[in-house]
Design an enzyme around this catalytic site. Sequence first.
Site: not given
Length: 561
Positions: A134, A27, A131, A24, A375
Amino acid sequence: MTLFTSDTTVIANITKELVSCGCCARCTMRYLGLKDMALYKGNYKEMQTMVEQYMNIKSDDESPSTVNDANIKDTVGGTDDVKDINNTQSVVVEVKKENDDACAIQTDDSNEVIDKSNDTNTESSTKCKACVVCLGILQHFAEDEFLKKVQSNIENEGFCYTLYMCSLMIPVCVILREHAMMLHLKEKFSSVYGNKTYLDISAVKDVWKWRCGPVLCDLLQAPFDVKSPFDITLTFLYQNSNKECSFLLDNPDNDTFRKRKQDRRYNRKKPNFAVYNRANVSKAVKDMPEDDFKRSYQCPPLYPRFDTTCDIKCQNENVFLGGRYNKYSRILSQSPWIIEGVRKSESSVEELICTEINNNFQPDSSKFSSSGREDVDVLMLGNGRPFVVELMNPRRREFSQEEINNMQKTLNSSTEDIKCSDLQIVSKDDTNILKEGEIDKVKKYRALCWCKEPVTDEQLHKLSSLKELTILQKTPIRVLHRRPLATRDRIIHNICTERIDNHHFRIDMSTQAGTYVKEFVHGDFGRTKPNLNILLGQDCDILELDVTAVELDWPKKIDST
């Protein structure tokens, strides 16, 4: 702007190669060596334009200044004339292959590498056109449309915050893909990438934050802060991630994966849990010879076979709310009393307190803890019993003390069975006080007792003279279903007696925390020694019991007026 090389011809060739391999735009710029965060802030169209400019650099008859810093910065932010290319998918440029060698692709069922002639890394031979490095994280998940989905998710869940932080979980196979692409570039452009590794390029997480951080700040109307208690976690999921890493198990030089493969649990049934993490995969890639890696993994990496998805999870830090409570009902348990799916009491102290608190903080869940417990038929009087409520992932976590006082007022007006006081937000460290010195705390009780024979003043005086009496108590029969069988020594610090009539008297006791007072009175079939039966020489029983004080100075006093 600094890149790995200043040779414009080489830059153009590298750019074309990256695009043809399926990188891409972001990248592509990462592998060119771009680390200027300001230049990553543009949207995807702007990044595409930057890549196209690098691809079209001509150095034969033009100077290297054809594409300079000023030109690139002018491009980022002004893209009216840029066409939308494949809906923010990878830039597709016709690049003539330098040779027609057969390329290898991986099969769906294994990591086996086979030769396939005339087959390129294109959309026709893959299932997904994200891509190759990535997995689309810097394409589809770094644009305004996705960030608006994050904003919408936060608003729909109703989170309130003044600061935020954002955490990214990236598929671990991205490490392999980054390394594979770097080896491919090293082979084709050794003069530029000969001494480079995938660690020399900007990390996917960093580029994502450089691009998306400012946009998220504007959308959320809040600044980013790494110490913010509000965290947005984006987990990117790629279905084939573990499968792509599986060849690492056969690496004889990596101890982590060799031991994992030899593990009997792994051999018995291959688990789906995360065998691979960033640490062990990074180490495996670093230790594996490059030629071995190339034989086991496609270089450059193939297009992803599946779409990457993103799981958006928002988390507020837990809130701790401390206070004290009084209980005025003898049919109210401290926690929900449910046996085999059947409710034994209409409500409980925990439910009465947490309902109002949860309505305001809106947590995923809450956890009630207190300094001991009484209790069902025992009253909690005096200044009350300290408690803390842990609120998991509250939608709102910041309240003024005045707002908390109003919560307390609403809570107290909703029931006559309990009363809450000193309600306040406390730190997690403060809650340890409830557990510290559990046995050393002093608790005070008032018990209404009955004896079979008339009780004399001399007998009552004898009881009142007892100081620091040590008793041995076996786990009472009534709690054996939830407590381990053991004999515990406890101390009765002092006893005060008050006659009511010949067969009834009242005792006020100060005891060590953890003392079973009912068993001290009636003896529990001899499991508590000594007991009132032994001390008075006749049968005794307890009719009513109240806790009058829990001597723990926590939390601090709050003036709710």
